[in-house]
Enzyme design. Structure first.
Site, PDB file in Angstrom:
ATOM      1  N   GLN A  78       0.838  -1.200   0.000  1.00  0.00           N
ATOM      2  CA  GLN A  78       0.000   0.000   0.000  1.00  0.00           C
ATOM      3  C   GLN A  78       0.874   1.252   0.000  1.00  0.00           C
ATOM      4  O   GLN A  78       1.097   1.854   1.038  1.00  0.00           O
ATOM      5  CB  GLN A  78      -0.899  -0.030   1.240  1.00  0.00           C
ATOM      6  N   PHE A  79       1.367   1.636  -1.170  1.00  0.00           N
ATOM      7  CA  PHE A  79       2.257   2.798  -1.240  1.00  0.00           C
ATOM      8  C   PHE A  79       1.577   4.086  -0.816  1.00  0.00           C
ATOM      9  O   PHE A  79       2.226   5.022  -0.348  1.00  0.00           O
ATOM     10  CB  PHE A  79       2.871   2.934  -2.645  1.00  0.00           C
ATOM     11  N   THR A  80       0.254   4.153  -0.897  1.00  0.00           N
ATOM     12  CA  THR A  80      -0.448   5.388  -0.556  1.00  0.00           C
ATOM     13  C   THR A  80      -0.404   5.705   0.940  1.00  0.00           C
ATOM     14  O   THR A  80      -0.769   6.808   1.342  1.00  0.00           O
ATOM     15  CB  THR A  80      -1.906   5.357  -1.049  1.00  0.00           C
TER      16      THR A  80
END
Length: 150
Positions: A78-80
């Site tokens: 989950q890069f966000t």
């Protein structure tokens, strides 16, 4: 390394119409990685999550870990989680590690948490457009950042 840990009654990950992960009671872990993350971050976070006492005991007190309740785990990249929202209305993801750094760390985290839990962990697919469904139990949601171990 940042993780959002959600205690779930059920959770699943679907990619292009195929369900690639599916659990009942357990944890859904959203994992964000930055360039500065190391094996030390992986080890600390994995042990912390494996032993996190957020499941109810016989007195309905959160006193049991996912291992104690024999729960299952899904880990989703989950890069966000590393979004910067200081300027404007479009988040910047510049702090999130690029795939050449993030993928090996993500894979190492999955291996480490499997070791710490003593069981197989299900995953999404790094970089894929995933549809994540969950029934948050409680709701119980914990955020842990390895750069802030207070």
């Amino acid at each position: 390394m940042k993780a959002v840990i959600q205690r779930v009654s059920k959770a699943s990950v679907t990619i292009k119409g195929d369900k690639v992960a599916n659990i009942n009671q357990g944890l859904l872990i959203l994992l964000g990685i930055v360039d500065e993350d190391t094996k030390e971050d992986i080890d600390w976070l994995s042990k912390k999550i494996a032993n996190l006492r957020i499941f109810a005991d016989e007195n309905d007190v959160m006193n049991k870990s996912v291992m104690d309740v024999k729960g299952k785990v899904i880990v989703v990249s989950q890069f966000t989680l590393h979004a910067s929202t200081k300027k404007g209305n479009r988040p910047s993801y510049i702090k999130a590690a690029k795939p050449d750094v993030a993928v090996p760390l993500y894979e190492e985290f999955v291996k480490q948490i499997e070791t710490d839990l003593g069981t197989t962990v299900q995953t999404g697919e790094f970089g894929a457009d995933m549809k994540v469904e969950l029934l948050n139990d409680g709701p119980v949601t914990i955020i842990i950042d390895t750069k802030n171990k207070e």
